[in-house]
Scaffold this motif. Structure first.
Motif, PDB file in Angstrom:
ATOM      1  N   SER A   1       0.839  -1.195   0.000  1.00  0.00           N
ATOM      2  CA  SER A   1       0.000   0.000   0.000  1.00  0.00           C
ATOM      3  C   SER A   1       0.877   1.249   0.000  1.00  0.00           C
ATOM      4  CB  SER A   1      -0.915  -0.002   1.228  1.00  0.00           C
ATOM      5  OG  SER A   1      -0.148   0.098   2.405  1.00  0.00           O
ATOM      6  N   ASP A   2       0.227   2.383   0.041  1.00  0.00           N
ATOM      7  CA  ASP A   2       0.883   3.689   0.138  1.00  0.00           C
ATOM      8  C   ASP A   2       1.908   3.876  -0.979  1.00  0.00           C
ATOM      9  OD1 ASP A   2       1.134   6.187   1.236  1.00  0.00           O
ATOM     10  OD2 ASP A   2       2.660   5.595   2.680  1.00  0.00           O
ATOM     11  N   GLU A   3       1.512   3.511  -2.166  1.00  0.00           N
ATOM     12  CA  GLU A   3       2.369   3.601  -3.348  1.00  0.00           C
ATOM     13  C   GLU A   3       2.268   5.015  -3.904  1.00  0.00           C
ATOM     14  OE1 GLU A   3       1.047   2.342  -7.700  1.00  0.00           O
ATOM     15  OE2 GLU A   3       1.194   0.661  -6.312  1.00  0.00           O
ATOM     16  N   ARG A   4       3.404   5.739  -3.917  1.00  0.00           N
ATOM     17  CA  ARG A   4       3.351   7.125  -4.390  1.00  0.00           C
ATOM     18  C   ARG A   4       4.751   7.672  -4.657  1.00  0.00           C
ATOM     19  NH1 ARG A   4       3.639  10.309   0.893  1.00  0.00           N
ATOM     20  NH2 ARG A   4       3.952   8.625   2.365  1.00  0.00           N
ATOM     21  N   ILE A   5       4.800   8.730  -5.443  1.00  0.00           N
ATOM     22  CA  ILE A   5       6.037   9.488  -5.634  1.00  0.00           C
ATOM     23  C   ILE A   5       6.051  10.550  -4.540  1.00  0.00           C
ATOM     24  CG2 ILE A   5       7.314  11.041  -7.156  1.00  0.00           C
ATOM     25  CD1 ILE A   5       7.277   8.271  -8.324  1.00  0.00           C
ATOM     26  N   ILE A   6       7.117  10.584  -3.737  1.00  0.00           N
ATOM     27  CA  ILE A   6       7.167  11.554  -2.638  1.00  0.00           C
ATOM     28  C   ILE A   6       8.073  12.744  -2.931  1.00  0.00           C
ATOM     29  CG2 ILE A   6       6.525   9.886  -0.859  1.00  0.00           C
ATOM     30  CD1 ILE A   6       9.498   9.733  -0.070  1.00  0.00           C
ATOM     31  N   ASP A   7       8.888  12.631  -3.984  1.00  0.00           N
ATOM     32  CA  ASP A   7       9.758  13.736  -4.397  1.00  0.00           C
ATOM     33  C   ASP A   7       9.815  13.731  -5.919  1.00  0.00           C
ATOM     34  OD1 ASP A   7      11.933  15.362  -5.158  1.00  0.00           O
ATOM     35  OD2 ASP A   7      13.055  14.902  -3.329  1.00  0.00           O
ATOM     36  N   ASP A   8       9.013  14.603  -6.532  1.00  0.00           N
ATOM     37  CA  ASP A   8       8.941  14.651  -7.994  1.00  0.00           C
ATOM     38  C   ASP A   8      10.276  15.035  -8.616  1.00  0.00           C
ATOM     39  OD1 ASP A   8       6.231  13.944  -8.279  1.00  0.00           O
ATOM     40  OD2 ASP A   8       5.595  15.999  -7.844  1.00  0.00           O
ATOM     41  N   GLU A   9      10.967  15.973  -8.002  1.00  0.00           N
ATOM     42  CA  GLU A   9      12.223  16.472  -8.572  1.00  0.00           C
ATOM     43  C   GLU A   9      13.269  15.366  -8.707  1.00  0.00           C
ATOM     44  OE1 GLU A   9      15.799  19.590  -7.446  1.00  0.00           O
ATOM     45  OE2 GLU A   9      13.854  19.825  -6.471  1.00  0.00           O
ATOM     46  N   HIS A  10      13.362  14.510  -7.695  1.00  0.00           N
ATOM     47  CA  HIS A  10      14.373  13.453  -7.692  1.00  0.00           C
ATOM     48  C   HIS A  10      13.804  12.077  -8.055  1.00  0.00           C
ATOM     49  CE1 HIS A  10      16.171  16.597  -5.067  1.00  0.00           C
ATOM     50  NE2 HIS A  10      17.228  16.306  -5.828  1.00  0.00           N
ATOM     51  N   GLY A  11      12.498  12.000  -8.283  1.00  0.00           N
ATOM     52  CA  GLY A  11      11.874  10.737  -8.666  1.00  0.00           C
ATOM     53  C   GLY A  11      11.881   9.700  -7.554  1.00  0.00           C
ATOM     54  N   ILE A  12      11.773  10.145  -6.308  1.00  0.00           N
ATOM     55  CA  ILE A  12      11.800   9.219  -5.170  1.00  0.00           C
ATOM     56  C   ILE A  12      10.381   8.719  -4.894  1.00  0.00           C
ATOM     57  CG2 ILE A  12      12.343   8.909  -2.727  1.00  0.00           C
ATOM     58  CD1 ILE A  12      14.473  11.122  -3.083  1.00  0.00           C
ATOM     59  N   ALA A  13      10.251   7.405  -4.903  1.00  0.00           N
ATOM     60  CA  ALA A  13       8.957   6.766  -4.675  1.00  0.00           C
ATOM     61  C   ALA A  13       8.955   6.084  -3.313  1.00  0.00           C
ATOM     62  CB  ALA A  13       8.680   5.748  -5.774  1.00  0.00           C
ATOM     63  N   HIS A  14       7.761   5.784  -2.835  1.00  0.00           N
ATOM     64  CA  HIS A  14       7.576   5.120  -1.538  1.00  0.00           C
ATOM     65  C   HIS A  14       6.476   4.088  -1.692  1.00  0.00           C
ATOM     66  CE1 HIS A  14       5.507   4.667   2.365  1.00  0.00           C
ATOM     67  NE2 HIS A  14       6.711   4.770   2.875  1.00  0.00           N
ATOM     68  N   LEU A  15       6.671   2.920  -1.098  1.00  0.00           N
ATOM     69  CA  LEU A  15       5.580   1.967  -0.954  1.00  0.00           C
ATOM     70  C   LEU A  15       5.796   1.164   0.320  1.00  0.00           C
ATOM     71  CD1 LEU A  15       6.403  -1.187  -1.884  1.00  0.00           C
ATOM     72  CD2 LEU A  15       6.231  -0.175  -4.118  1.00  0.00           C
ATOM     73  N   SER A  16       4.693   0.759   0.932  1.00  0.00           N
ATOM     74  CA  SER A  16       4.714   0.004   2.188  1.00  0.00           C
ATOM     75  C   SER A  16       4.341  -1.441   1.917  1.00  0.00           C
ATOM     76  CB  SER A  16       3.703   0.581   3.184  1.00  0.00           C
ATOM     77  OG  SER A  16       4.072   1.880   3.559  1.00  0.00           O
ATOM     78  N   VAL A  17       5.090  -2.349   2.526  1.00  0.00           N
ATOM     79  CA  VAL A  17       4.770  -3.771   2.453  1.00  0.00           C
ATOM     80  C   VAL A  17       4.216  -4.155   3.818  1.00  0.00           C
ATOM     81  CG1 VAL A  17       5.632  -6.092   2.018  1.00  0.00           C
ATOM     82  CG2 VAL A  17       6.629  -4.150   0.796  1.00  0.00           C
ATOM     83  N   LYS A  18       2.910  -4.436   3.879  1.00  0.00           N
ATOM     84  CA  LYS A  18       2.225  -4.680   5.148  1.00  0.00           C
ATOM     85  C   LYS A  18       2.384  -6.107   5.647  1.00  0.00           C
ATOM     86  CE  LYS A  18       0.799  -0.523   5.390  1.00  0.00           C
ATOM     87  NZ  LYS A  18       1.541   0.379   6.246  1.00  0.00           N
TER      88      LYS A  18
END
Length: 186
Positions: A107-124
Motif C-alpha cells: 500500500s501507500d504507493e506514491r512518488i514523494i519527491d517529484d524532482e528526484h523521482g523518489i517513490a515510496h511503498l509500504s509492504v504490510k
C-alpha cells in the motif's frame, strides 16, 4: 505452545493472500481500523472508528478477538449481523455479506519527491500475492518517473518466508537473500 486448528486455518488463509469474510481490519478493541474499499462492509456505511459491539447477537466484550475472528469469516455469500457504535456514540446495525477478500499486502504507493523521482511503498505483510502486487506497483511507479524507491517495512506483520524472499529477489537479483540453518546450529 499449542496452535489450534482455527489458528492454522487463519494463517493459511492470510498467507495465500485471500480469505472469505467481511473485509475489515480491526484492532484488539473491536474498533475498525478501516473497511476495505469495495467490500460490502464499506458499502453498508461502516467507517474507520466504528466499534463492533455484537456479532450475530453475541456481545463481543468478553471475546478474545484473535479467537473469535471466525465469527466474521465463513462461507462465501453468507451474512453476518453486526451491531456497531460510531465514534459519536450512535448505535447502528447492519447485515454484511461475506465476500472473497483479497489481502492487500502493498500500500501507500506514491512518488514523494517529484524532482528526484523518489517513490515510496509500504509492504504490510508477505503473502503469495505480494510478488505480483510488487511488480504491478513498480510498473505504476516507473510510469510516474520513479528513479529511487523507499521500501517501507515498518508495521509489517510477517508471513511466509518464501514470499519475503521472492519480494527481496526483485532487488537483489542473483544474490543470496537468505540462508537457513537448523536449530541445532549445524
Amino acid at each position: 505452545d499449542f496452535i489450534s486448528p482455527q489458528e492454522v486455518r487463519a494463517f493459511k488463509e492470510e498467507s495465500t493472500g485471500r480469505y472469505t469474510g467481511i473485509g475489515v481490519l480491526l484492532n484488539s478493541n473491536w474498533q475498525i481500523i478501516y473497511p476495505l474499499p469495495n467490500s460490502d462492509t464499506a458499502q453498508q456505511g461502516v467507517v474507520t472508528g466504528d466499534t463492533i459491539l455484537e456479532i450475530n447477537g453475541e456481545d463481543v466484550a468478553h471475546l478474545d478477538i484473535s479467537e473469535s475472528a471466525s465469527l466474521l469469516t465463513g462461507r462465501l455469500g453468507t451474512s453476518v449481523h453486526l451491531k456497531l457504535r460510531r465514534v459519536n456514540s450512535d448505535i447502528f446495525e447492519c447485515d454484511i455479506t461475506r465476500q472473497r477478500i483479497p489481502s492487500i499486502t502493498i500500500s501507500d504507493e506514491r512518488i514523494i519527491d517529484d524532482e528526484h523521482g523518489i517513490a515510496h511503498l509500504s509492504v504490510k505483510s508477505f503473502a503469495s500475492t505480494t510478488p505480483d502486487e510488487l511488480t504491478a506497483s513498480l510498473q505504476r511507479l516507473d510510469a510516474l518517473g520513479m528513479k529511487a524507491l523507499i521500501l517501507d517495512l515498518r508495521f509489517n506483520l510477517g508471513g511466509q518466508l518464501n514470499d519475503a524472499i521472492s519480494l527481496v529477489s526483485h532487488f537483489l537479483q542473483g544474490e543470496v537473500v537468505c540462508r537457513l540453518r537448523p536449530h541445532n546450529g549445524e
